[in-house]
Write a protein that holds these residues in place. Structure first.
Motif, PDB file in Angstrom:
ATOM      1  N   ARG A 116       0.827  -1.214   0.000  1.00 19.56           N
ATOM      2  CA  ARG A 116       0.000   0.000   0.000  1.00 19.56           C
ATOM      3  C   ARG A 116       0.858   1.261   0.000  1.00 19.56           C
ATOM      4  O   ARG A 116       0.519   2.239  -0.658  1.00 19.56           O
ATOM      5  CB  ARG A 116      -0.928   0.013   1.209  1.00 19.56           C
ATOM      6  N   GLN A 117       1.946   1.256   0.748  1.00 21.43           N
ATOM      7  CA  GLN A 117       2.821   2.427   0.792  1.00 21.43           C
ATOM      8  C   GLN A 117       3.403   2.727  -0.579  1.00 21.43           C
ATOM      9  O   GLN A 117       3.635   3.886  -0.915  1.00 21.43           O
ATOM     10  CB  GLN A 117       3.939   2.217   1.808  1.00 21.43           C
ATOM     11  N   LYS A 118       3.637   1.720  -1.376  1.00 18.48           N
ATOM     12  CA  LYS A 118       4.196   1.919  -2.713  1.00 18.48           C
ATOM     13  C   LYS A 118       3.122   2.217  -3.752  1.00 18.48           C
ATOM     14  O   LYS A 118       3.366   2.950  -4.698  1.00 18.48           O
ATOM     15  CB  LYS A 118       4.972   0.670  -3.136  1.00 18.48           C
ATOM     16  N   LEU A 119       1.941   1.659  -3.573  1.00 25.67           N
ATOM     17  CA  LEU A 119       0.895   1.718  -4.582  1.00 25.67           C
ATOM     18  C   LEU A 119      -0.090   2.866  -4.395  1.00 25.67           C
ATOM     19  O   LEU A 119      -0.506   3.498  -5.360  1.00 25.67           O
ATOM     20  CB  LEU A 119       0.137   0.383  -4.558  1.00 25.67           C
ATOM     21  N   GLU A 120      -0.440   3.127  -3.164  1.00 24.78           N
ATOM     22  CA  GLU A 120      -1.509   4.075  -2.860  1.00 24.78           C
ATOM     23  C   GLU A 120      -1.002   5.507  -2.733  1.00 24.78           C
ATOM     24  O   GLU A 120       0.093   5.728  -2.231  1.00 24.78           O
ATOM     25  CB  GLU A 120      -2.181   3.692  -1.531  1.00 24.78           C
ATOM     26  N   ASP A 121      -1.843   6.459  -3.148  1.00 24.28           N
ATOM     27  CA  ASP A 121      -1.551   7.874  -2.894  1.00 24.28           C
ATOM     28  C   ASP A 121      -1.711   8.179  -1.408  1.00 24.28           C
ATOM     29  O   ASP A 121      -0.937   8.931  -0.831  1.00 24.28           O
ATOM     30  CB  ASP A 121      -2.482   8.775  -3.707  1.00 24.28           C
ATOM     31  N   GLU A 122      -2.744   7.604  -0.797  1.00 18.61           N
ATOM     32  CA  GLU A 122      -3.028   7.746   0.636  1.00 18.61           C
ATOM     33  C   GLU A 122      -3.124   6.343   1.237  1.00 18.61           C
ATOM     34  O   GLU A 122      -4.217   5.763   1.291  1.00 18.61           O
ATOM     35  CB  GLU A 122      -4.347   8.489   0.857  1.00 18.61           C
ATOM     36  N   ARG A 176      -7.369   2.835  -1.909  1.00 18.71           N
ATOM     37  CA  ARG A 176      -8.311   2.751  -3.031  1.00 18.71           C
ATOM     38  C   ARG A 176      -8.239   1.400  -3.720  1.00 18.71           C
ATOM     39  O   ARG A 176      -9.190   1.012  -4.385  1.00 18.71           O
ATOM     40  CB  ARG A 176      -7.995   3.820  -4.064  1.00 18.71           C
ATOM     41  N   TYR A 177      -7.140   0.706  -3.625  1.00 15.64           N
ATOM     42  CA  TYR A 177      -6.917  -0.499  -4.419  1.00 15.64           C
ATOM     43  C   TYR A 177      -7.047  -1.795  -3.623  1.00 15.64           C
ATOM     44  O   TYR A 177      -7.650  -2.747  -4.105  1.00 15.64           O
ATOM     45  CB  TYR A 177      -5.548  -0.454  -5.084  1.00 15.64           C
ATOM     46  N   ILE A 178      -6.470  -1.849  -2.442  1.00 19.73           N
ATOM     47  CA  ILE A 178      -6.513  -3.068  -1.632  1.00 19.73           C
ATOM     48  C   ILE A 178      -7.404  -2.811  -0.420  1.00 19.73           C
ATOM     49  O   ILE A 178      -7.068  -2.031   0.454  1.00 19.73           O
ATOM     50  CB  ILE A 178      -5.104  -3.489  -1.185  1.00 19.73           C
ATOM     51  N   GLU A 179      -8.537  -3.478  -0.404  1.00 22.40           N
ATOM     52  CA  GLU A 179      -9.522  -3.291   0.659  1.00 22.40           C
ATOM     53  C   GLU A 179      -9.318  -4.344   1.754  1.00 22.40           C
ATOM     54  O   GLU A 179      -9.116  -5.523   1.463  1.00 22.40           O
ATOM     55  CB  GLU A 179     -10.919  -3.447   0.062  1.00 22.40           C
ATOM     56  N   THR A 180      -9.368  -3.925   2.997  1.00 29.42           N
ATOM     57  CA  THR A 180      -9.285  -4.848   4.118  1.00 29.42           C
ATOM     58  C   THR A 180     -10.659  -5.418   4.410  1.00 29.42           C
ATOM     59  O   THR A 180     -11.637  -4.674   4.515  1.00 29.42           O
ATOM     60  CB  THR A 180      -8.768  -4.126   5.377  1.00 29.42           C
ATOM     61  N   LEU A 181     -10.744  -6.726   4.509  1.00 29.87           N
ATOM     62  CA  LEU A 181     -11.964  -7.410   4.926  1.00 29.87           C
ATOM     63  C   LEU A 181     -11.727  -7.842   6.367  1.00 29.87           C
ATOM     64  O   LEU A 181     -11.084  -8.858   6.626  1.00 29.87           O
ATOM     65  CB  LEU A 181     -12.243  -8.616   4.022  1.00 29.87           C
ATOM     66  N   TRP A 182     -12.190  -7.022   7.296  1.00 31.12           N
ATOM     67  CA  TRP A 182     -11.871  -7.195   8.713  1.00 31.12           C
ATOM     68  C   TRP A 182     -12.181  -8.599   9.193  1.00 31.12           C
ATOM     69  O   TRP A 182     -13.249  -9.138   8.937  1.00 31.12           O
ATOM     70  CB  TRP A 182     -12.613  -6.163   9.557  1.00 31.12           C
ATOM     71  N   GLY A 183     -11.207  -9.197   9.871  1.00 37.63           N
ATOM     72  CA  GLY A 183     -11.349 -10.529  10.420  1.00 37.63           C
ATOM     73  C   GLY A 183     -11.204 -11.642   9.408  1.00 37.63           C
ATOM     74  O   GLY A 183     -11.346 -12.812   9.735  1.00 37.63           O
ATOM     75  N   PHE A 184     -10.922 -11.292   8.142  1.00 37.98           N
ATOM     76  CA  PHE A 184     -10.832 -12.305   7.089  1.00 37.98           C
ATOM     77  C   PHE A 184      -9.550 -12.180   6.282  1.00 37.98           C
ATOM     78  O   PHE A 184      -8.710 -13.058   6.286  1.00 37.98           O
ATOM     79  CB  PHE A 184     -12.049 -12.214   6.159  1.00 37.98           C
ATOM     80  N   TYR A 224      -8.157  -9.764   2.548  1.00 36.70           N
ATOM     81  CA  TYR A 224      -8.074  -8.587   1.675  1.00 36.70           C
ATOM     82  C   TYR A 224      -8.778  -8.852   0.352  1.00 36.70           C
ATOM     83  O   TYR A 224      -8.995  -9.989  -0.046  1.00 36.70           O
ATOM     84  CB  TYR A 224      -6.604  -8.238   1.412  1.00 36.70           C
ATOM     85  N   ARG A 225      -9.088  -7.742  -0.336  1.00 38.68           N
ATOM     86  CA  ARG A 225      -9.712  -7.820  -1.656  1.00 38.68           C
ATOM     87  C   ARG A 225      -9.165  -6.689  -2.519  1.00 38.68           C
ATOM     88  O   ARG A 225      -9.022  -5.553  -2.065  1.00 38.68           O
ATOM     89  CB  ARG A 225     -11.226  -7.690  -1.514  1.00 38.68           C
ATOM     90  N   TRP A 226      -8.853  -6.996  -3.774  1.00 38.23           N
ATOM     91  CA  TRP A 226      -8.468  -5.990  -4.758  1.00 38.23           C
ATOM     92  C   TRP A 226      -9.759  -5.353  -5.243  1.00 38.23           C
ATOM     93  O   TRP A 226     -10.642  -6.031  -5.762  1.00 38.23           O
ATOM     94  CB  TRP A 226      -7.716  -6.645  -5.914  1.00 38.23           C
ATOM     95  N   LYS A 227      -9.902  -4.044  -5.047  1.00 34.93           N
ATOM     96  CA  LYS A 227     -11.135  -3.337  -5.383  1.00 34.93           C
ATOM     97  C   LYS A 227     -11.246  -3.141  -6.893  1.00 34.93           C
ATOM     98  O   LYS A 227     -10.313  -2.701  -7.532  1.00 34.93           O
ATOM     99  CB  LYS A 227     -11.176  -1.980  -4.702  1.00 34.93           C
ATOM    100  N   ARG A 228     -12.394  -3.407  -7.431  1.00 30.84           N
ATOM    101  CA  ARG A 228     -12.665  -3.217  -8.857  1.00 30.84           C
ATOM    102  C   ARG A 228     -12.639  -1.736  -9.243  1.00 30.84           C
ATOM    103  O   ARG A 228     -12.197  -1.384 -10.298  1.00 30.84           O
ATOM    104  CB  ARG A 228     -14.029  -3.787  -9.235  1.00 30.84           C
ATOM    105  N   SER A 229     -13.105  -0.886  -8.364  1.00 29.79           N
ATOM    106  CA  SER A 229     -13.204   0.540  -8.683  1.00 29.79           C
ATOM    107  C   SER A 229     -11.921   1.294  -8.423  1.00 29.79           C
ATOM    108  O   SER A 229     -11.892   2.509  -8.532  1.00 29.79           O
ATOM    109  CB  SER A 229     -14.333   1.166  -7.855  1.00 29.79           C
ATOM    110  N   GLY A 230     -10.847   0.593  -8.089  1.00 27.07           N
ATOM    111  CA  GLY A 230      -9.595   1.254  -7.752  1.00 27.07           C
ATOM    112  C   GLY A 230      -8.980   2.019  -8.908  1.00 27.07           C
ATOM    113  O   GLY A 230      -8.409   3.080  -8.738  1.00 27.07           O
ATOM    114  N   PHE A 231      -9.095   1.487 -10.106  1.00 30.17           N
ATOM    115  CA  PHE A 231      -8.460   2.141 -11.256  1.00 30.17           C
ATOM    116  C   PHE A 231      -9.446   2.923 -12.072  1.00 30.17           C
ATOM    117  O   PHE A 231     -10.525   2.640 -12.258  1.00 30.17           O
ATOM    118  CB  PHE A 231      -7.779   1.102 -12.143  1.00 30.17           C
TER     119      PHE A 231
END
Length: 63
Positions: free
Chosen positions: A35-41, A46-54, A56-63
């Motif tokens: 995330r530090q390399k990929l994300e602006d914030e 915006r790209y890798i979503e945390t699924l709490w307790g489970f 991660y998911r790559w977000k479709r709307s990231g790009f």
């Protein structure tokens, strides 16, 4: 596997193999580094979503 949630175990097995001996937190540490390399914030990803307790998911709307 865009849009599909992956558990920490699935990620660990795919990257380090089923016989990895260590802590699941290695996945979290490496996701943070990606995330530090990929994300602006990295604190508002915006790209890798945390699924709490489970995992991660790559977000479709990231790009």
């Amino acid at each position: 596997r865009e849009g599909e949630g992956l558990s920490r175990d699935d990620i660990l097995d795919a990257v380090w193999g089923r016989h990895f001996i260590g802590d699941l937190k290695i996945v979290d540490v490496n996701i943070r580094r990606i995330r530090q390399k990929l994300e602006d914030e990295p604190s508002d990803p915006r790209y890798i979503e945390t699924l709490w307790g489970f995992g991660y998911r790559w977000k479709r709307s990231g790009f």
